[in-house]
Design a protein around this motif. Structure first.
Motif, PDB file in Angstrom:
ATOM      1  N   GLU A 231       2.555  10.523   5.094  1.00 30.83           N
ATOM      2  CA  GLU A 231       2.729   9.391   6.001  1.00 30.83           C
ATOM      3  C   GLU A 231       1.734   8.279   5.689  1.00 30.83           C
ATOM      4  OE1 GLU A 231       4.349   7.453   9.610  1.00 30.83           O
ATOM      5  OE2 GLU A 231       4.971   8.414   7.744  1.00 30.83           O
ATOM      6  N   THR A 232       0.523   8.648   5.312  1.00 31.39           N
ATOM      7  CA  THR A 232      -0.461   7.637   4.918  1.00 31.39           C
ATOM      8  C   THR A 232       0.017   6.874   3.687  1.00 31.39           C
ATOM      9  OG1 THR A 232      -2.265   9.032   5.747  1.00 31.39           O
ATOM     10  CG2 THR A 232      -2.858   7.248   4.252  1.00 31.39           C
ATOM     11  N   ALA A 233       0.538   7.607   2.690  1.00 28.40           N
ATOM     12  CA  ALA A 233       1.018   6.959   1.478  1.00 28.40           C
ATOM     13  C   ALA A 233       2.278   6.137   1.734  1.00 28.40           C
ATOM     14  CB  ALA A 233       1.284   8.005   0.399  1.00 28.40           C
ATOM     15  N   PRO A 257      20.640 -11.149 -16.016  1.00 26.31           N
ATOM     16  CA  PRO A 257      20.700 -10.967 -17.478  1.00 26.31           C
ATOM     17  C   PRO A 257      19.506 -10.151 -17.974  1.00 26.31           C
ATOM     18  CG  PRO A 257      19.848 -13.131 -16.947  1.00 26.31           C
ATOM     19  CD  PRO A 257      20.209 -12.498 -15.639  1.00 26.31           C
ATOM     20  N   PRO A 258      19.526  -9.720 -19.226  1.00 21.98           N
ATOM     21  CA  PRO A 258      18.359  -9.027 -19.785  1.00 21.98           C
ATOM     22  C   PRO A 258      17.137  -9.944 -19.810  1.00 21.98           C
ATOM     23  CG  PRO A 258      20.284  -8.725 -21.176  1.00 21.98           C
ATOM     24  CD  PRO A 258      20.648  -9.778 -20.184  1.00 21.98           C
ATOM     25  N   GLY A 259      15.968  -9.325 -19.713  1.00 22.78           N
ATOM     26  CA  GLY A 259      14.720 -10.068 -19.851  1.00 22.78           C
ATOM     27  C   GLY A 259      14.176 -10.665 -18.576  1.00 22.78           C
ATOM     28  N   VAL A 260      14.813 -10.391 -17.427  1.00 23.34           N
ATOM     29  CA  VAL A 260      14.340 -10.940 -16.152  1.00 23.34           C
ATOM     30  C   VAL A 260      13.217 -10.057 -15.605  1.00 23.34           C
ATOM     31  CG1 VAL A 260      14.968 -11.371 -13.739  1.00 23.34           C
ATOM     32  CG2 VAL A 260      16.494 -12.079 -15.580  1.00 23.34           C
ATOM     33  N   GLU A 261      12.136 -10.689 -15.133  1.00 22.10           N
ATOM     34  CA  GLU A 261      11.017  -9.959 -14.534  1.00 22.10           C
ATOM     35  C   GLU A 261      11.285  -9.731 -13.044  1.00 22.10           C
ATOM     36  OE1 GLU A 261       8.397  -8.717 -15.933  1.00 22.10           O
ATOM     37  OE2 GLU A 261       8.208  -9.714 -17.877  1.00 22.10           O
ATOM     38  N   PHE A 262      11.134  -8.489 -12.606  1.00 21.44           N
ATOM     39  CA  PHE A 262      11.265  -8.134 -11.200  1.00 21.44           C
ATOM     40  C   PHE A 262       9.904  -7.761 -10.637  1.00 21.44           C
ATOM     41  CE2 PHE A 262      15.523  -7.350 -12.718  1.00 21.44           C
ATOM     42  CZ  PHE A 262      16.348  -7.601 -11.625  1.00 21.44           C
ATOM     43  N   VAL A 263       9.672  -8.124  -9.386  1.00 21.79           N
ATOM     44  CA  VAL A 263       8.545  -7.577  -8.639  1.00 21.79           C
ATOM     45  C   VAL A 263       9.135  -6.696  -7.539  1.00 21.79           C
ATOM     46  CG1 VAL A 263       6.585  -8.073  -7.142  1.00 21.79           C
ATOM     47  CG2 VAL A 263       7.037  -9.527  -9.114  1.00 21.79           C
ATOM     48  N   VAL A 264       8.802  -5.417  -7.557  1.00 23.56           N
ATOM     49  CA  VAL A 264       9.308  -4.452  -6.582  1.00 23.56           C
ATOM     50  C   VAL A 264       8.175  -4.111  -5.614  1.00 23.56           C
ATOM     51  CG1 VAL A 264      10.350  -2.182  -6.259  1.00 23.56           C
ATOM     52  CG2 VAL A 264      10.859  -3.516  -8.328  1.00 23.56           C
ATOM     53  N   SER A 265       8.445  -4.197  -4.318  1.00 24.19           N
ATOM     54  CA  SER A 265       7.416  -3.930  -3.315  1.00 24.19           C
ATOM     55  C   SER A 265       7.744  -2.648  -2.554  1.00 24.19           C
ATOM     56  CB  SER A 265       7.311  -5.094  -2.327  1.00 24.19           C
ATOM     57  OG  SER A 265       6.395  -4.741  -1.292  1.00 24.19           O
ATOM     58  N   HIS A 266       7.074  -1.564  -2.917  1.00 26.65           N
ATOM     59  CA  HIS A 266       7.214  -0.343  -2.123  1.00 26.65           C
ATOM     60  C   HIS A 266       6.583  -0.512  -0.749  1.00 26.65           C
ATOM     61  CE1 HIS A 266       7.837   1.606  -6.183  1.00 26.65           C
ATOM     62  NE2 HIS A 266       8.901   1.923  -5.500  1.00 26.65           N
ATOM     63  N   TYR A 267       5.615  -1.384  -0.653  1.00 29.75           N
ATOM     64  CA  TYR A 267       5.001  -1.682   0.649  1.00 29.75           C
ATOM     65  C   TYR A 267       6.081  -2.161   1.627  1.00 29.75           C
ATOM     66  CZ  TYR A 267       1.455  -3.614   3.847  1.00 29.75           C
ATOM     67  OH  TYR A 267       0.665  -3.887   4.936  1.00 29.75           O
ATOM     68  N   TYR A 300      11.288   6.337  -0.680  1.00 29.50           N
ATOM     69  CA  TYR A 300       9.882   6.748  -0.631  1.00 29.50           C
ATOM     70  C   TYR A 300       9.410   6.949  -2.065  1.00 29.50           C
ATOM     71  CZ  TYR A 300       5.640   9.322   0.631  1.00 29.50           C
ATOM     72  OH  TYR A 300       4.333   9.724   0.783  1.00 29.50           O
ATOM     73  N   ALA A 301       8.529   6.088  -2.527  1.00 28.97           N
ATOM     74  CA  ALA A 301       8.069   6.162  -3.916  1.00 28.97           C
ATOM     75  C   ALA A 301       6.651   5.621  -4.024  1.00 28.97           C
ATOM     76  CB  ALA A 301       9.013   5.392  -4.830  1.00 28.97           C
ATOM     77  N   PRO A 302       5.667   6.280  -3.378  1.00 21.45           N
ATOM     78  CA  PRO A 302       4.299   5.745  -3.403  1.00 21.45           C
ATOM     79  C   PRO A 302       3.686   5.728  -4.795  1.00 21.45           C
ATOM     80  CG  PRO A 302       4.332   7.950  -2.471  1.00 21.45           C
ATOM     81  CD  PRO A 302       5.762   7.523  -2.601  1.00 21.45           C
TER      82      PRO A 302
END
Length: 374
Positions: A231-233, A257-267, A300-302
């Protein structure tokens, strides 16, 4: 940082992951448990009744010292003192983000932070090179993680070059130690503010461990401890990770398209009300089997997921469980009155300060182990 698991890509990353994976095999994790327990016990035993501890800083010292011992068998001569290797890794960890974000010319300006970072990198490289060379010639002095990397072989029987081992160490250890310390600090923050959680944890630790050091076989029995850490994580994971599309895709209905930068926020994902009831509340019971089993993949992917999931995630859970069990067997940690910790924005958001007062834990009347004071 070189070309280790965190910084490499593609087929080279996949090959290196296969080579590094045996260092985190179950058999080795069993052996690491003794190292973790010894280091945690020595660190926590130095605290006395009434001591005022800045807990996040203390946990950083502990996790860096523990990482140094697991990696290099580098043990301090005094229980509460970190090792030179641990200090190098702490300086590197503090400099990684600024070095990554600053324009390259600024990283070469002889500012104190730049000099400290480069000095630590150079010193750690020397330690790694000397140790690997010694292991190659004379064999292992200890069955530590660095020896596991020197012994790794690919499908063709080829070993990792010494420079690649160096890169893997510099990638693995500083980031892993800081992540572990940050989750632990948040865990003790939540534990200290909920007497019921603290009491249940202390009772579970007393029932499973008694007065002996933790063993690897204990970990599966510390079920409530693991729920508290999960739960903390959930509430305090890495804030952002970056990925690049390798092929055309459709994400949330948007062609990419290919080459695109993603920012993924697990927060953000971990606090999504569509996935978690009352998502901002600290509720360890949400990790009881029926509830957690209903979560969709990726909810859930801390430690990340897929091919880029942190290779040391099992080691991190092991380390955190051992530290929580060791602290709660000996002490209660009481928050400083009137202090409200603030969350500091970072790659892994941490607390600004976590001042705690150490109190002893008295023996449970009529039984073994310990119980929290009222």
């Amino acid at each position: 940082m070189g070309n280790g698991l965190i910084t490499s890509n593609g087929a080279f990353h996949a090959r290196q992951r296969r080579l590094v994976q045996p260092a985190f095999h179950h058999r080795r994790l069993v052996g690491y448990t003794e190292t973790l327990a010894r280091a945690a016990e020595a660190h926590v035993a130095s605290w006395r009744d009434g001591d005022h501890v800045e807990l996040h800083r203390a946990l950083m010292d502990l996790t860096f010292a523990t990482a140094a011992e697991v990696m290099f068998s580098a043990r301090s001569t005094r229980p509460a003192e970190d090792t030179p290797v641990a200090r190098m890794m702490a300086d590197i960890n503090a400099g990684i983000l600024p070095q990554a974000l600053l324009p390259a010319p600024l990283t070469r300006v002889p500012l104190p932070a730049n000099r400290r970072y480069r000095r630590a990198i150079g010193e750690l490289h020397n330690v790694i090179d000397e140790t690997v060379s010694r292991y190659r010639v004379h064999g292992p002095e200890h069955d530590d993680l660095l020896y596991a990397l020197t012994a790794a072989r690919d499908e063709d029987g080829q070993a990792m070059p010494d420079a690649q081992i160096r890169d893997e160490v510099v990638n693995l250890m500083p980031a892993g130690a800081e992540t572990t310390a940050t989750v632990l600090a948040w865990a003790f923050h939540h534990i200290a503010r909920d007497p019921d959680v603290e009491r249940r944890l202390a009772d579970e630790v007393a029932e499973v461990r008694g007065d002996r050091p933790p063993r690897h076989a204990d970990l599966d029995r510390l079920t409530y401890t693991q729920r508290v850490l999960r739960e903390t994580a959930r509430l305090h994971p890495l804030a952002l990770i970056m990925r690049r599309s390798n092929a055309p895709a459709v994400v949330a209905g948007i062609p990419v398209p290919p080459g695109v930068e993603f920012v993924v926020s697990h927060y953000a994902i971990h606090r999504d009300a569509r996935l978690y009831d009352d998502p901002l509340a600290f509720r360890p019971e949400r990790w009881l089997a029926p509830q957690s089993a209903a979560l969709p993949k990726g909810a859930y992917a801390p430690f990340g997921s897929g091919a880029r999931k942190c290779i040391g995630d099992h080691f991190a859970w092991l380390s955190m469980t051992v530290v929580v069990a060791t602290v709660l067997r000996r002490h209660r940690l009481v928050p400083e009155p009137g202090h409200a910790p603030r969350e500091v924005p970072a790659a892994h958001p941490h607390l600004d300060r976590l001042p705690m007062t150490v109190r002893p834990r008295r023996a449970r009347p009529g039984g073994r182990g310990v119980r929290g004071l009222p």
